[in-house]
Design a protein around this motif. Structure first.
Motif, PDB file in Angstrom:
ATOM      1  N   THR A  13       0.872  -1.175   0.000  1.00 42.44           N
ATOM      2  CA  THR A  13       0.000   0.000   0.000  1.00 42.44           C
ATOM      3  C   THR A  13       0.905   1.220   0.000  1.00 42.44           C
ATOM      4  OG1 THR A  13      -0.080   0.056   2.419  1.00 42.44           O
ATOM      5  CG2 THR A  13      -1.857  -1.150   1.291  1.00 42.44           C
ATOM      6  N   GLN A  30      -4.648  -3.594   9.068  1.00 48.10           N
ATOM      7  CA  GLN A  30      -5.724  -2.626   8.870  1.00 48.10           C
ATOM      8  C   GLN A  30      -6.745  -2.763   9.996  1.00 48.10           C
ATOM      9  OE1 GLN A  30      -7.328  -2.429   4.880  1.00 48.10           O
ATOM     10  NE2 GLN A  30      -5.319  -2.764   3.961  1.00 48.10           N
ATOM     11  N   HIS A  35      -7.956   0.981   5.817  1.00 44.96           N
ATOM     12  CA  HIS A  35      -7.430   1.981   6.748  1.00 44.96           C
ATOM     13  C   HIS A  35      -6.551   1.376   7.839  1.00 44.96           C
ATOM     14  CE1 HIS A  35     -10.962   3.928   4.982  1.00 44.96           C
ATOM     15  NE2 HIS A  35     -10.296   5.045   5.168  1.00 44.96           N
ATOM     16  N   TYR A  36      -5.485   2.108   8.129  1.00 43.82           N
ATOM     17  CA  TYR A  36      -4.623   1.789   9.268  1.00 43.82           C
ATOM     18  C   TYR A  36      -4.999   2.722  10.414  1.00 43.82           C
ATOM     19  CZ  TYR A  36      -1.891  -0.452   5.627  1.00 43.82           C
ATOM     20  OH  TYR A  36      -1.498  -1.243   4.576  1.00 43.82           O
ATOM     21  N   LYS A  51      -5.176   3.660   3.454  1.00 47.07           N
ATOM     22  CA  LYS A  51      -4.029   2.810   3.105  1.00 47.07           C
ATOM     23  C   LYS A  51      -3.174   3.379   1.976  1.00 47.07           C
ATOM     24  CE  LYS A  51      -6.358  -0.194  -0.235  1.00 47.07           C
ATOM     25  NZ  LYS A  51      -6.695  -1.569  -0.589  1.00 47.07           N
TER      26      LYS A  51
END
Length: 194
Positions: A13, A30, A35-36, A51
């Motif tokens: 990513t 994630q 999304h992190y 990401k």
């Protein structure tokens, strides 16, 4: 990033392939689709990090000890013809400085309207939206000031979306979806207790 994760293969990513952005994120796992989790080095808050969003060092990233942090990051996709821009500014003024914080926020996006007040379990969100056309490109802004109900912490959050090339047929920005995305980001901000 923690040492044991350095040895594992990094996710493919943009966020984890970019060295500076990777240094800001705690885990390659994630926390929700795409999304992190960004946990601020100020110790004051956490938020979702897309990401494929990246940032550079100063001036795009600035921090003053535990009381101030500003990050400008972008998720640019040329194939899909969009640019999502994010700007967040953390401070330890919170609810005590709502009026001045909204004034600064309004000035930064050339907005002179009212804000809608949205309440979550642990935050107040002052939210508004606007649009601006410059050099033939229309940018949609969704922005707010988020304050903690439990401490004097606040986060200014600006999310904007635009087509990279408006002449292409793939330029299809859904303003309603943009607003939903922005509100999801604002509502996902969590402040840590003192």
């Amino acid at each position: 990033m923690k040492k044991e994760e350095d040895s594992r293969e990094l996710p493919n990513t943009a966020a984890f392939q970019d060295e500076f952005t990777r240094s800001l994120l705690d885990s390659p796992e994630q926390v929700e689709d795409g999304h992190y989790l960004f946990e601020s080095k100020t110790g004051g808050y956490s938020m979702l990090w897309p990401k494929n969003a990246v940032t550079d060092g100063p001036p795009f990233y600035q921090r003053t000890k535990d009381s101030f942090e500003k990050i400008i990051f972008n998720d640019i996709n040329e194939k899909e013809n969009y640019n999502y821009s994010f700007s967040t500014t953390y401070s330890t003024y919170g609810e005590s400085a709502v009026e001045s914080s909204l004034g600064i926020l309004s000035d930064s996006v050339s907005y002179n309207g009212e804000y809608e007040k949205i309440e979550t379990d642990k935050t107040h969100i002052y939210f508004a939206k606007s649009e601006d056309t410059y050099a033939g490109i229309t940018t949609y802004f969704f922005f707010g000031y988020i304050t903690s109900k439990e401490s004097q912490k606040g986060l200014e959050y600006i999310f904007s979306t635009e087509c990279i090339d408006e002449s292409k047929l793939t330029c299809n920005i859904d303003i309603k979806k943009g607003e939903e995305k922005a509100l999801h980001y604002l509502k996902s901000v969590k402040f840590n207790k003192e």
